[in-house]
Design an enzyme around this catalytic site. Structure first.
Site, PDB file in Angstrom:
ATOM      1  N   LYS A 151      -7.965  -8.903  50.875  1.00 47.42           N
ATOM      2  CA  LYS A 151      -7.375 -10.037  50.165  1.00 47.42           C
ATOM      3  C   LYS A 151      -5.909  -9.743  49.908  1.00 47.42           C
ATOM      4  O   LYS A 151      -5.553  -8.604  49.585  1.00 47.42           O
ATOM      5  CB  LYS A 151      -8.122 -10.196  48.843  1.00 47.42           C
ATOM      6  CG  LYS A 151      -7.630 -11.324  47.983  1.00 47.42           C
ATOM      7  CD  LYS A 151      -8.533 -11.517  46.776  1.00 47.42           C
ATOM      8  CE  LYS A 151      -8.257 -10.489  45.703  1.00 47.42           C
ATOM      9  NZ  LYS A 151      -8.591 -10.952  44.357  1.00 47.42           N
TER      10      LYS A 151
ATOM     11  N   SER B 191     -15.902  -7.349  46.636  1.00 47.17           N
ATOM     12  CA  SER B 191     -16.300  -7.609  45.262  1.00 47.17           C
ATOM     13  C   SER B 191     -17.772  -7.314  44.989  1.00 47.17           C
ATOM     14  O   SER B 191     -18.209  -6.186  45.083  1.00 47.17           O
ATOM     15  CB  SER B 191     -15.945  -9.051  44.903  1.00 47.17           C
ATOM     16  OG  SER B 191     -16.125  -9.259  43.544  1.00 47.17           O
ATOM     17  N   HIS B 192     -18.546  -8.358  44.688  1.00 47.79           N
ATOM     18  CA  HIS B 192     -19.939  -8.169  44.282  1.00 47.79           C
ATOM     19  C   HIS B 192     -20.885  -8.020  45.475  1.00 47.79           C
ATOM     20  O   HIS B 192     -22.079  -7.815  45.292  1.00 47.79           O
ATOM     21  CB  HIS B 192     -20.376  -9.352  43.423  1.00 47.79           C
ATOM     22  CG  HIS B 192     -20.224 -10.658  44.143  1.00 47.79           C
ATOM     23  ND1 HIS B 192     -18.998 -11.225  44.353  1.00 47.79           N
ATOM     24  CD2 HIS B 192     -21.118 -11.469  44.728  1.00 47.79           C
ATOM     25  CE1 HIS B 192     -19.148 -12.353  45.032  1.00 47.79           C
ATOM     26  NE2 HIS B 192     -20.434 -12.520  45.276  1.00 47.79           N
TER      27      HIS B 192
ATOM     28  N   ARG C 281     -25.251 -22.918  45.675  1.00 42.14           N
ATOM     29  CA  ARG C 281     -25.220 -22.655  44.238  1.00 42.14           C
ATOM     30  C   ARG C 281     -25.481 -23.966  43.499  1.00 42.14           C
ATOM     31  O   ARG C 281     -24.835 -24.981  43.778  1.00 42.14           O
ATOM     32  CB  ARG C 281     -23.866 -22.104  43.806  1.00 42.14           C
ATOM     33  CG  ARG C 281     -23.456 -20.829  44.538  1.00 42.14           C
ATOM     34  CD  ARG C 281     -22.515 -19.990  43.667  1.00 42.14           C
ATOM     35  NE  ARG C 281     -21.858 -18.925  44.393  1.00 42.14           N
ATOM     36  CZ  ARG C 281     -22.422 -17.777  44.775  1.00 42.14           C
ATOM     37  NH1 ARG C 281     -23.700 -17.560  44.527  1.00 42.14           N
ATOM     38  NH2 ARG C 281     -21.727 -16.852  45.415  1.00 42.14           N
TER      39      ARG C 281
ATOM     40  N   ASP D  71     -13.431  -6.874  38.481  1.00 43.97           N
ATOM     41  CA  ASP D  71     -12.835  -8.056  37.852  1.00 43.97           C
ATOM     42  C   ASP D  71     -13.855  -8.889  37.068  1.00 43.97           C
ATOM     43  O   ASP D  71     -13.478  -9.784  36.326  1.00 43.97           O
ATOM     44  CB  ASP D  71     -12.069  -8.921  38.867  1.00 43.97           C
ATOM     45  CG  ASP D  71     -12.894  -9.322  40.070  1.00 43.97           C
ATOM     46  OD1 ASP D  71     -14.098  -8.988  40.120  1.00 43.97           O
ATOM     47  OD2 ASP D  71     -12.334  -9.971  40.984  1.00 43.97           O
ATOM     48  N   ARG D  72     -15.135  -8.580  37.222  1.00 46.21           N
ATOM     49  CA  ARG D  72     -16.140  -9.365  36.483  1.00 46.21           C
ATOM     50  C   ARG D  72     -16.687  -8.579  35.293  1.00 46.21           C
ATOM     51  O   ARG D  72     -16.537  -7.356  35.226  1.00 46.21           O
ATOM     52  CB  ARG D  72     -17.324  -9.689  37.382  1.00 46.21           C
ATOM     53  CG  ARG D  72     -16.962 -10.543  38.566  1.00 46.21           C
ATOM     54  CD  ARG D  72     -18.215 -11.001  39.261  1.00 46.21           C
ATOM     55  NE  ARG D  72     -17.868 -11.803  40.423  1.00 46.21           N
ATOM     56  CZ  ARG D  72     -18.718 -12.577  41.060  1.00 46.21           C
ATOM     57  NH1 ARG D  72     -19.970 -12.655  40.660  1.00 46.21           N
ATOM     58  NH2 ARG D  72     -18.327 -13.286  42.101  1.00 46.21           N
TER      59      ARG D  72
ATOM     60  N   GLU E 223     -17.946 -19.201  35.303  1.00 47.34           N
ATOM     61  CA  GLU E 223     -19.340 -18.931  34.948  1.00 47.34           C
ATOM     62  C   GLU E 223     -19.877 -17.684  35.641  1.00 47.34           C
ATOM     63  O   GLU E 223     -20.870 -17.119  35.238  1.00 47.34           O
ATOM     64  CB  GLU E 223     -20.224 -20.131  35.295  1.00 47.34           C
ATOM     65  CG  GLU E 223     -20.069 -20.718  36.692  1.00 47.34           C
ATOM     66  CD  GLU E 223     -20.490 -19.825  37.829  1.00 47.34           C
ATOM     67  OE1 GLU E 223     -21.499 -19.121  37.675  1.00 47.34           O
ATOM     68  OE2 GLU E 223     -19.806 -19.833  38.860  1.00 47.34           O
ATOM     69  N   SER E 224     -19.195 -17.277  36.726  1.00 50.20           N
ATOM     70  CA  SER E 224     -19.675 -16.153  37.528  1.00 50.20           C
ATOM     71  C   SER E 224     -19.276 -14.805  36.929  1.00 50.20           C
ATOM     72  O   SER E 224     -19.104 -13.837  37.658  1.00 50.20           O
ATOM     73  CB  SER E 224     -19.131 -16.277  38.940  1.00 50.20           C
ATOM     74  OG  SER E 224     -17.727 -16.405  38.902  1.00 50.20           O
TER      75      SER E 224
ATOM     76  N   ASP F 291     -15.351  -4.597  42.406  1.00 46.52           N
ATOM     77  CA  ASP F 291     -13.897  -4.399  42.303  1.00 46.52           C
ATOM     78  C   ASP F 291     -13.362  -4.507  40.878  1.00 46.52           C
ATOM     79  O   ASP F 291     -12.148  -4.533  40.671  1.00 46.52           O
ATOM     80  CB  ASP F 291     -13.162  -5.372  43.225  1.00 46.52           C
ATOM     81  CG  ASP F 291     -13.401  -6.824  42.865  1.00 46.52           C
ATOM     82  OD1 ASP F 291     -14.492  -7.140  42.351  1.00 46.52           O
ATOM     83  OD2 ASP F 291     -12.499  -7.657  43.100  1.00 46.52           O
TER      84      ASP F 291
ATOM     85  N   THR G 195     -13.461 -23.604  41.870  1.00 45.58           N
ATOM     86  CA  THR G 195     -13.931 -22.217  41.833  1.00 45.58           C
ATOM     87  C   THR G 195     -12.937 -21.287  42.530  1.00 45.58           C
ATOM     88  O   THR G 195     -12.431 -21.610  43.597  1.00 45.58           O
ATOM     89  CB  THR G 195     -15.291 -22.143  42.546  1.00 45.58           C
ATOM     90  OG1 THR G 195     -16.231 -22.870  41.770  1.00 45.58           O
ATOM     91  CG2 THR G 195     -15.773 -20.711  42.709  1.00 45.58           C
TER      92      THR G 195
HETATM   93  C1  VG1 Z   1     -17.914 -16.451  43.788  1.00 40.91           C
HETATM   94  C2  VG1 Z   1     -17.929 -17.033  42.387  1.00 40.91           C
HETATM   95  C3  VG1 Z   1     -16.530 -17.430  41.973  1.00 40.91           C
HETATM   96  C4  VG1 Z   1     -15.588 -16.224  42.105  1.00 40.91           C
HETATM   97  C5  VG1 Z   1     -15.673 -15.655  43.498  1.00 40.91           C
HETATM   98  C6  VG1 Z   1     -14.859 -14.383  43.656  1.00 40.91           C
HETATM   99  O1  VG1 Z   1     -17.452 -17.409  44.703  1.00 40.91           O
HETATM  100  O2  VG1 Z   1     -18.794 -18.133  42.320  1.00 40.91           O
HETATM  101  O3  VG1 Z   1     -16.555 -17.931  40.666  1.00 40.91           O
HETATM  102  O4  VG1 Z   1     -14.269 -16.597  41.835  1.00 40.91           O
HETATM  103  O5  VG1 Z   1     -17.028 -15.336  43.825  1.00 40.91           O
HETATM  104  O6  VG1 Z   1     -15.207 -13.444  42.705  1.00 40.91           O
HETATM  105  P1  VG1 Z   1     -18.438 -18.283  45.617  1.00 40.91           P
HETATM  106  O7  VG1 Z   1     -17.525 -19.072  46.525  1.00 40.91           O
HETATM  107  O8  VG1 Z   1     -19.312 -17.319  46.319  1.00 40.91           O
HETATM  108  O9  VG1 Z   1     -19.204 -19.134  44.666  1.00 40.91           O
HETATM  109  V1  VG1 Z   1     -15.276 -11.841  43.132  1.00 40.91           V
HETATM  110  O10 VG1 Z   1     -15.549 -10.947  41.716  1.00 40.91           O
HETATM  111  O11 VG1 Z   1     -16.446 -11.864  44.285  1.00 40.91           O
HETATM  112  O12 VG1 Z   1     -13.768 -11.564  43.823  1.00 40.91           O
HETATM  113 CO    CO Z   2     -15.092  -9.076  41.870  1.00 40.58          CO
END
Ligand code: VG1
Ligand code: CO
Length: 543
Positions: free
Chosen positions: A126, A113-114, A496, A281-282, A364-365, A279, A344
């Site tokens: 996943k 993802s990010h 966080r 989704d955000r 919120e992310s 990926d 979350t």
């Molecule tokens: C983070 C975000 C959460 C999100 C998750 C997956 O998780 O805070 O809101 O669902 O990433 O998103 P964490 O556990 O690091 O706070 V993605 O776009 O990385 O699949």
């Molecule tokens: Co993502």
């Protein structure tokens, strides 16, 4: 075809986090590491006869190598058909759509993802279930349990599949179908939104800048915004998916999406700005000279969803993850619909969506989504915004100001402390847990602590319980601080801290966010002893 059964050693570090298993690429390149986890998935789902699986990823380094292995293992584990995005590319919401559309047993998404990519970056895997959503905890727990005792895996001894050639290939009894990653997704978007209205908006000269951050949304955004809806050429920037995301961090927040933010606050700013993550989704949303906080965006989309054809009958219910601001609760209240509060991670929305209890949900992310798939969906959120702008003929600034004037404003920010020592992070959280009761009634600046708890979720659909999901400190004024540790990072631990303060319609709604939250920010440091324990005087990222 020869099916090989390979002996392997079980591992203890394959527990999926908030969103799948994420590790350094180098870890995934170790002998049998990927294979162990993939076999654990196949063993956990028991591959029913005639199953179709979807496989694709965000194009990061190691994507194609991993896909070749997964295809050979899928054939050896009795999967009948696999749909693979061309060149191994599929956004997370596109995978979710394909699983649902073609009645698949599930999908494997290759993405962190990010998180940054490249040979020294992160990789991830996943499993999404047959509803199209991230596997629920019961399934990820089963996968983890198997991974701790696995002793062999199955793989076919065949040559690699050409991932570039659209069409079908046979891997013995299994058909591999290489498909265009965009077309099914685009069709779904066309069925949800008023594309004609959005086209007319662009025809008036309306300008947009979409930053694909060299990640997966480039091809989707080009096809939909530029080719189909008529946004002018060049509206989509950084549109070519690159294995290392061009050396950048594909996390759409004001820090990492700096190019877009600078543009939207500059002299040549577009009318509308947006970005997505690795990926797809955000999403983040900006107007000329304004950044829309993701929690506000979620509330605004919920309040205005009825303006898009797919939601014209209204929204039946809404949900947010616990740390997400309560702006959406106020909208739900006004609409007379329930608003659920989940831990979350998108996996917790799945049951609510499947049971028809909610239409829209978000975090919120920068994650927003609806019942059209079972993942958050970046391009979907951008299209819903465009649909709303097209119908109302208002600017982003007008939409957000109108919203605050109607509901008041939940000033909100998240402070991340990245790459802190794991032991320190755990000590900080356990210290907080042990002080839960003594904190109640204490004065923190002008605020008085009303309650402190460790969030526990009772799923209203299947009764499952998720505990220890974050410490909530709620003040008498209704302001809130939430502390939790990230479940997606790969370097040490990330703390966080989520900060929120509500101001009603009669107060000042135009303060700078960090200024509005000043008192709560220092209360957070005082309550959790952040600077004392971590030695960090400031967060790494403020969003
Ligand atoms: C983070 C975000 C959460 C999100 C998750 C997956 O998780 O805070 O809101 O669902 O990433 O998103 P964490 O556990 O690091 O706070 V993605 O776009 O990385 O699949
Ligand atoms: Co993502």
């Amino acid at each position: 075809m020869t099916i090989l059964t390979i002996k392997t050693q079980a591992l203890s570090d394959q527990k999926p986090g908030t969103s799948g298993l994420r590790k350094k690429v180098k870890q995934f390149q170790k002998k049998h590491y990927l294979e162990n986890f993939v076999q654990s998935i196949f063993s956990a789902i028991n591959c029913p006869e005639n199953s179709t699986l979807v496989v694709g990823g965000d194009g990061r380094y190691h994507n194609e190598t991993a896909i070749q292995t997964i295809l050979k293992m899928a054939a050896a584990n009795g999967i009948k058909r696999v749909l693979v995005g061309q060149n191994g590319l599929l956004s997370t919401p596109a995978v979710s759509n394909l699983i649902r559309k073609y009645g698949c047993v599930g999908g494997i998404v290759l993405s962190a993802s990010h998180n940054p990519g490249g040979p020294n970056g992160d990789f991830g895997i996943k499993f999404n279930a047959s509803n199209g959503g991230p596997a629920p905890e019961a399934v990820t727990d089963a996968i983890y349990t198997i991974s701790k005792s696995i002793s062999e895996y199955h793989i076919c001894d065949v040559v690699d599949v050409d991932l570039n050639a659209i069409g079908k290939t046979q891997l013995d009894d299994m058909t591999v179908e290489i498909i265009d990653p965009v077309s099914d997704y685009q069709k779904m978007m066309e069925s949800l939104f008023d594309f004609d209205a959005i086209r007319s908006l662009f025809a008036t000269g309306f300008t947009m800048k979409f930053d694909a951050m060299h990640a997966i949304t480039g091809p989707y955004a080009k096809a939909i915004f530029e080719d189909c809806l008529g946004a002018r050429e060049g509206s989509v920037i950084n549109s070519k998916p690159l294995p290392d995301f061009g050396g950048c961090h594909p996390d759409p927040n004001p820090v990492y999406a700096k190019e877009l933010v600078d543009h939207m606050f500059g002299d040549e700013a577009s009318d509308f700005g947006a970005a997505s993550d690795g990926d797809g989704d955000r999403n983040i949303i900006l107007g000329t000279g304004i950044y829309v906080a993701p929690s506000d965006s979620l509330a605004i989309l919920t309040a205005n969803a009825h303006l898009a054809p797919a939601y014209k009958e209204g929204v039946c219910g809404a949900a947010r993850s616990m740390p997400t601001s309560m702006a959406i609760d106020r909208v739900a209240d006004k609409l007379g619909i329930p608003c659920f509060e989940t831990p979350t991670g998108w996996k917790f929305f799945g049951n609510l969506l499947d049971a028809g209890k909610i239409t829209i949900c978000g975090e919120e992310s920068a994650g927003t989504g609806s019942d059209h798939v079972r993942e958050k969906d970046g391009v979907w959120a951008v299209l819903l915004w465009l649909n709303i702008l097209a119908v109302t003929q208002k600017s982003v600034l007008e939409i957000i100001t109108d919203h605050w004037n109607a509901y008041g404003r939940n000033y909100y920010s998240r402070h991340d402390y990245e790459a802190i020592d794991k032991g320190v992070a755990e000590a900080l959280m356990s210290g907080l847990r042990s002080r839960k009761n003594t904190l109640v009634g204490t004065k923190q600046g002008d605020e008085v602590v009303a309650t402190v708890d460790d969030f526990e979720y009772h799923d209203p659909v299947d009764g499952s319980i998720a505990s220890k999901q974050g410490i909530r400190v709620i003040f008498e004024s209704g302001s809130r601080i939430v502390f939790r540790l990230s479940g997606t990072g790969t370097d040490g631990a990330t703390l966080r801290v989520y900060l929120e303060r509500y101001q009603d319609v009669d107060s000042d709604l135009a303060l700078e966010t960090q200024t509005a939250l000043e008192a709560i920010i220092s209360a957070a440091d005082n309550i959790a002893e952040i600077s004392k324990l971590t030695g960090m005087s400031e967060p790494t990222v403020i969003s």
